[in-house]
Design an enzyme around this catalytic site. Structure first.
Site, short mmCIF file in Angstrom:
data_model
loop_
_atom_site.label_atom_id
_atom_site.label_comp_id
_atom_site.label_asym_id
_atom_site.label_seq_id
_atom_site.Cartn_x
_atom_site.Cartn_y
_atom_site.Cartn_z
N TYR B 293 1.07 -1.73 -0.11
CA TYR B 293 0.29 0.24 -0.06
C TYR B 293 1.16 1.21 0.00
O TYR B 293 1.81 1.31 0.64
CB TYR B 293 -0.65 0.07 1.16
CG TYR B 293 -1.43 0.63 1.27
CD1 TYR B 293 -3.23 0.19 0.66
CD2 TYR B 293 -2.46 1.97 1.74
CE1 TYR B 293 -4.54 0.99 1.03
CE2 TYR B 293 -3.64 2.72 1.29
CZ TYR B 293 -4.74 2.03 0.93
OH TYR B 293 -5.22 2.65 0.73
N TYR B 343 -6.08 3.99 -7.38
CA TYR B 343 -5.76 3.87 -6.23
C TYR B 343 -7.36 3.89 -6.11
O TYR B 343 -8.23 5.01 -6.10
CB TYR B 343 -6.31 5.71 -5.47
CG TYR B 343 -5.78 5.92 -4.05
CD1 TYR B 343 -4.78 5.23 -3.03
CD2 TYR B 343 -6.34 6.83 -3.25
CE1 TYR B 343 -5.36 5.04 -1.98
CE2 TYR B 343 -6.45 6.91 -2.18
CZ TYR B 343 -6.66 5.92 -1.35
OH TYR B 343 -6.43 5.79 -0.59
#
Lengths: 132, 395
Positions: B293, B343
């Site tokens: 991440y 994203y």
């Protein structure tokens, strides 16, 4: 952008009343004695944390310098920039705070700080921190 | 249950379908619409039909709008599992973990896990989707905004500065993360930013919240991604090579906002990562691909350390060495990550792990792809989940 105002709600009223009087209020559990930041209502066991005066002294944990100007000029550092910090009060709790009166280039981890109070716009008076 | 027993339970399930909608500046569609589209694509990718699905887990991004209506959108009847899951950026892995346990224990046989988001509006800057001063909060929240806590960028700047101050990490080293991931993105047709960049470009990009520059920050995207989880037995007959689940763990650190808080230094990854690897029976050196991440460059660096890919404080030099990029010894964020591709919260790393394990990465495919680790991070490094997946069954 002058005109940004901090607005109280029920939970934050006593904190802002304190700030208007030049007092930095935080919370403390009457049972175990642990200190908490002002937004934490209760100790983990459910005991309501009481409002208590903090000494107003702190050290700098970390900080960021915003490319955007502060929401009110009084919230700016010595060069006018918006410096957001995490400060650790002498009693232990952390607070988000604007850094005023400092040259951002001189800031460093552990720098001693002291509380000041400013009133942005027409809203509540809030604590900020300056070099001790 | 021991880590080995947990790993064996999880190992009964596999990811068999992946669906990615059009992503990025795709306007005029709701998050619910993206979610349904992603779910249909994932089910078709698996070689299944919607009537095979008896479980749905779903999650929202910044826009909200994904909810239980999704069942009716997809025409699903008599589901044994239906939930909205939320642990911010850790949710995607949490959903896969929950789906695998549901499959292993018989609650459902075939579970769709979907995340969708539509925060971007035409003619609006991406940052507006995450601007906290725009909504005029009251109480302590308005005081935090006045203090300068105006966006996610501000919080992560605090984390990055602390890492830099404590370990000597430099802005150029943060930049090396962005540079490596952009090089990977060149091979990803779905990536929004594919033009190569240099550390000099990173240094020349505008300061957003010092020490973070524009190229330290992820973008904001509209779109949806879904994966299908089913049993390993069923996976054998399906259309795609199964992506076997070897280990998964969460750690939501819950640090007190006071003395001793490790913001920017250590995260829940230091507990969830080793736990997931123990379940999988692998050490960091045995992992071929890392999908971490990367809402900000600092998030990727601190996770590399917490997972044990380098010593605490050494991730900056590791990134600077070129190890993370194409041809490097530690391929990381091989689709370009959230910094360069798209994203969609925790589904960005999960989807790329699936693609790499399957060997479907095209120009960006990593040659050795037997084991991958993915991470999910939410809040201000508050919430964490780790997932270890393999090309073959758990060893």
């Amino acid at each position: 952008m002058p005109g940004y105002s901090v607005r109280r709600d029920d939970a934050s009223g006593p904190f802002f009343d304190g700030a208007a009087d030049g007092r930095l209020l935080v919370r403390r559990c009457p049972a175990c004695g642990r200190w908490y930041p002002p937004q934490q209502v209760a100790c983990a066991d459910g005991t309501t944390a009481e409002w208590v005066d903090a000494a107003g002294t702190a050290t700098l944990v970390t900080w960021g310098i915003d490319a955007a100007p502060p929401l009110d000029p009084q919230l700016g550092a010595a060069d006018g920039s918006a410096v957001l910090a995490l400060v650790e009060l002498t009693e232990g709790p952390w607070m988000y705070a604007a850094i005023v009166g400092a040259d951002p280039a001189t800031l460093h981890e552990g720098a001693p700080l002291t509380v000041r109070f400013v009133r942005p716009g027409e809203g509540e008076t809030i604590p900020v921190f300056a070099p001790a | 249950m021991s880590d080995d027993e947990l790993g064996r339970l999880l190992g009964r399930a596999a990811i068999v379908g992946l669906g990615i909608t059009d992503v990025g500046k795709v306007y005029g569609r709701s998050a619910l619409d993206f979610a349904a589209d992603a779910a249909r694509r994932a089910v078709a990718d698996a070689g299944l039909t919607m009537s095979d699905v008896d479980g749905v887990l779903m999650s929202n991004g910044a826009s909200g709008g994904v909810d239980l209506r999704l069942q009716r959108e997809l025409g699903l009847r008599d589901l044994g599992l239906l939930s909205i899951v939320s642990s911010y950026g850790a949710t995607a892995i949490a959903m896969v973990q929950q789906a695998a346990i549901a499959v292993a224990t018989g609650q459902a046989t075939t579970v769709v896990c979907v995340h969708a988001d539509a925060p971007l509006q035409p003619e609006q800057r991406s940052s507006a989707a995450y601007d906290r001063s725009a909504t005029a909060p009251a109480g302590f929240a308005s005081y935090f905004v006045a203090s300068g806590m105006r966006s996610a960028n501000a919080g992560y700047a605090l984390a990055a500065r602390r890492h830099m101050a404590r370990y000597g990490t430099t802005s150029e080293q943060l930049g090396a993360v962005a540079v490596a991931q952009r090089a990977w993105a060149a091979g990803n047709p779905l990536a929004r930013f594919r033009e190569p960049i240099t550390v000099a470009d990173h240094q020349a990009s505008r300061v957003v919240m010092d020490p973070l520059r524009l190229l330290d920050c992820c973008m904001v995207s509209n779109g949806g991604i879904a994966v299908v989880v089913t049993s390993v037995d069923r996976a054998r007959d399906l259309a795609q090579p199964p992506v076997h689940l070897w280990g998964a763990a969460q750690c939501h650190h819950g640090q007190p906002f006071s003395h001793g808080n490790e913001l920017g230094l250590w995260t829940g990854a230091a507990i969830a990562g080793p736990k997931a690897m123990a379940m999988a029976g692998v050490r960091p050196a045995e992992i071929d691909v890392r999908e971490l991440y990367d809402c900000y460059t600092i998030t990727c660096l601190v996770t590399l350390e917490d997972y044990g890919f380098c010593a605490k404080g050494d991730s900056g030099p590791l990134a600077e060495s070129g190890a993370l990029g194409p041809g490097g010894s530690m391929p990381t964020n091989t689709g370009g990550g959230q910094l360069s591709s798209f994203y969609l919260w925790g589904m960005t790393p999960v989807s790329e792990a699936v693609i790499q394990i399957r060997g479907q990465g095209g120009d960006r495919q990593v040659p050795r792809h037997d084991v991958a680790i993915a991470s999910g991070n939410g809040g201000l490094l508050d919430y964490h989940a780790s997932l270890v997946v393999g090309r073959g069954p758990r060893r």
